[in-house]
Write a protein that holds these residues in place. Structure first.
Motif, PDB file in Angstrom:
ATOM      1  N   THR A 190      -4.011  -2.130  -8.845  1.00  0.00           N
ATOM      2  CA  THR A 190      -3.622  -3.525  -9.054  1.00  0.00           C
ATOM      3  C   THR A 190      -4.603  -4.231  -9.986  1.00  0.00           C
ATOM      4  O   THR A 190      -4.214  -5.039 -10.834  1.00  0.00           O
ATOM      5  CB  THR A 190      -3.556  -4.266  -7.708  1.00  0.00           C
ATOM      6  OG1 THR A 190      -2.593  -3.627  -6.869  1.00  0.00           O
ATOM      7  CG2 THR A 190      -3.171  -5.723  -7.903  1.00  0.00           C
ATOM      8  N   ASN A 202      -5.570  -0.923  -4.545  1.00  0.00           N
ATOM      9  CA  ASN A 202      -6.292  -2.110  -5.000  1.00  0.00           C
ATOM     10  C   ASN A 202      -6.886  -1.895  -6.393  1.00  0.00           C
ATOM     11  O   ASN A 202      -6.857  -2.808  -7.230  1.00  0.00           O
ATOM     12  CB  ASN A 202      -7.389  -2.471  -4.007  1.00  0.00           C
ATOM     13  CG  ASN A 202      -6.844  -2.958  -2.679  1.00  0.00           C
ATOM     14  OD1 ASN A 202      -5.680  -3.365  -2.596  1.00  0.00           O
ATOM     15  ND2 ASN A 202      -7.659  -2.918  -1.644  1.00  0.00           N
ATOM     16  N   THR A 203      -7.427  -0.699  -6.643  1.00  0.00           N
ATOM     17  CA  THR A 203      -7.974  -0.436  -7.977  1.00  0.00           C
ATOM     18  C   THR A 203      -6.862  -0.398  -9.018  1.00  0.00           C
ATOM     19  O   THR A 203      -7.062  -0.809 -10.168  1.00  0.00           O
ATOM     20  CB  THR A 203      -8.759   0.888  -8.020  1.00  0.00           C
ATOM     21  OG1 THR A 203      -7.873   2.000  -7.800  1.00  0.00           O
ATOM     22  CG2 THR A 203      -9.871   0.904  -6.990  1.00  0.00           C
ATOM     23  N   HIS A 258       0.849  -1.197   0.000  1.00  0.00           N
ATOM     24  CA  HIS A 258       0.000   0.000   0.000  1.00  0.00           C
ATOM     25  C   HIS A 258       0.885   1.248   0.000  1.00  0.00           C
ATOM     26  O   HIS A 258       1.095   1.876   1.044  1.00  0.00           O
ATOM     27  CB  HIS A 258      -0.924   0.017   1.226  1.00  0.00           C
ATOM     28  CG  HIS A 258      -1.765  -1.201   1.355  1.00  0.00           C
ATOM     29  ND1 HIS A 258      -2.573  -1.655   0.342  1.00  0.00           N
ATOM     30  CD2 HIS A 258      -1.922  -2.070   2.386  1.00  0.00           C
ATOM     31  CE1 HIS A 258      -3.200  -2.757   0.738  1.00  0.00           C
ATOM     32  NE2 HIS A 258      -2.814  -3.028   1.967  1.00  0.00           N
ATOM     33  N   GLU A 303      -5.236   2.604   0.468  1.00  0.00           N
ATOM     34  CA  GLU A 303      -5.338   1.161   0.243  1.00  0.00           C
ATOM     35  C   GLU A 303      -6.335   0.853  -0.861  1.00  0.00           C
ATOM     36  O   GLU A 303      -6.076   0.019  -1.740  1.00  0.00           O
ATOM     37  CB  GLU A 303      -5.764   0.467   1.537  1.00  0.00           C
ATOM     38  CG  GLU A 303      -5.926  -1.039   1.388  1.00  0.00           C
ATOM     39  CD  GLU A 303      -6.310  -1.714   2.696  1.00  0.00           C
ATOM     40  OE1 GLU A 303      -6.651  -2.907   2.650  1.00  0.00           O
ATOM     41  OE2 GLU A 303      -6.277  -1.043   3.745  1.00  0.00           O
TER      42      GLU A 303
END
Length: 383
Positions: free
Chosen positions: A218, A215-216, A10, A211
């Motif tokens: 990734t 994630n978006t 992160h 975080e």
């Protein structure tokens, strides 16, 4: 799989905090053929002819152009800067054989639009495919400086119940490809097709947003924060909270009125957050957010506003007037009182979507409607 260092899982997204509530805005304009008054793909010739003005920028489509204000300390400074920029832009367009206007949509253009040939926009075209060539929408964005990322996200949550107010007041897109949609802001309904437009989620802390964003990224959904096209989002590079829900309005002064309202509302909510309180409209359940947003885009100022979990509602006009009253002390402090008074006497009584619809009913001509949008902007800049 071995454990990865926390910073690789992160990575920290820096929020460039603004100690003062600075103010800025962006307005998207329509480039027009002066004879047909249809949209024209004029951005390349415009930028190639006048490369020395970085405040005049391209957008995704070649038929649009955006002005970016400087970072301003107050609403009067913003007004002076934006009027100067738009006068410059209008003069340049006219010298190149183009007309200029703005509203949430172009009333009658039916042809697919071409994409501005820049790497970021071409990548968006590849992802959005057909939709990118129908994206004939034009918005007003307002930035207000925030003291921290945590504060920006807290105010973002507090501001979500007010988005229907900002949407209804700015609604200026009743027509789409030659049809009366019976919506006040059809721009919002078109954008609802997209994967990442609309009301944002809530976050309790900046680390949670960081975080989420990682994630978006990734997942391949976003590369930079600007890829999150929510109606309201943090802009960490500017250190601002950016309000994006609004249609662009036909005149500079109408857009400035809306900027004054956003500015006053955000400062009011920032004070509420610092005191551990909510605004006078508390955060709502997601279904209430969704319905209030839809109703405002459909019925504009005639919508009802759902205010509790049992489904009770009040006329949105009443909620707007109550909000103006709540903002009175903050407006006095910020010097926005006159702007909010003008907004109340003008847009609350004569919203753009109703002006456009009435003119079409009187004339039966969408070309006359676009000519009127061009003239409204011209007369506004002549004052």
């Amino acid at each position: 799989m071995p454990d990865m260092p926390e910073h690789e899982i992160h990575p920290y997204i820096e929020f460039k905090a603004c100690p003062d509530a600075t103010l800025g805005m962006e307005i998207e304009f329509q480039l027009l053929n002066p004879v047909t008054l249809d949209l024209t793909d004029g951005i390349s010739v415009l930028l190639n002819s006048y490369p020395e003005t970085p405040e005049i920028k391209p957008e995704l489509t070649q038929c649009s152009v955006e002005i970016n204000s400087k970072v301003c300390a107050n609403i009067r400074e913003l007004e002076a800067d934006v009027i100067s920029l738009v006068r410059t832009l209008k003069g340049r367009c006219e010298s190149l054989g183009m007309a200029l206007c703005t509203a949430g949509t172009h009333p009658f253009s039916q042809r697919p639009v071409r994409i501005t040939p820049r790497p970021r926009y071409l990548a968006i075209e590849k992802r959005m495919a057909y939709l990118s060539h129908r994206l004939k929408t034009f918005a007003l964005h307002v930035h207000v400086g925030m003291p921290s990322g945590d504060a920006a996200l807290a105010v973002m949550t507090l501001l979500k119940p007010y988005l229907p107010i900002l949407l209804a007041l700015s609604a200026s897109s009743p027509f789409w490809e030659g049809e009366d949609t019976n919506f006040a802001s059809f721009r919002q309904r078109f954008l609802a097709i997209m994967k990442d437009y609309g009301v944002p989620p809530s976050f309790s802390a900046w680390s949670d947003f960081a975080e989420f964003f990682q994630n978006t990224r990734t997942a391949g959904l976003s590369a930079i924060c600007r890829d999150l096209h929510w109606d309201l989002r943090p802009s960490p590079g500017f250190g601002t909270l950016e309000v994006r829900v609004m249609d662009a309005l036909p005149t500079v002064r109408e857009n400035i009125m809306m900027a004054a309202l956003v500015y006053t509302l955000i400062v009011y909510l920032l004070r509420c957050h610092e005191q551990g309180a909510c605004g006078h409209l508390p955060p709502h359940h997601w279904w209430m957010e969704k319905m209030n947003h839809f109703n405002a885009s459909c019925q504009g100022l005639e919508a009802d506003y759902i205010f509790d979990g049992q489904g009770h509602s009040s006329p949105l006009r009443e909620v707007i007037l109550e909000t103006f009253q709540k903002l009175t002390p903050t407006a006095l402090e910020l010097g926005t009182t006159a702007y909010l008074q003008h907004l109340e006497s003008h847009l609350v009584k004569q919203p753009s979507y109703l002006r456009q619809r009435r003119l079409f009913q009187e004339t039966g001509s969408l070309k006359i409607l676009v000519a009127t949008l061009v003239r409204e902007l011209e007369e506004d800049l002549a004052v």
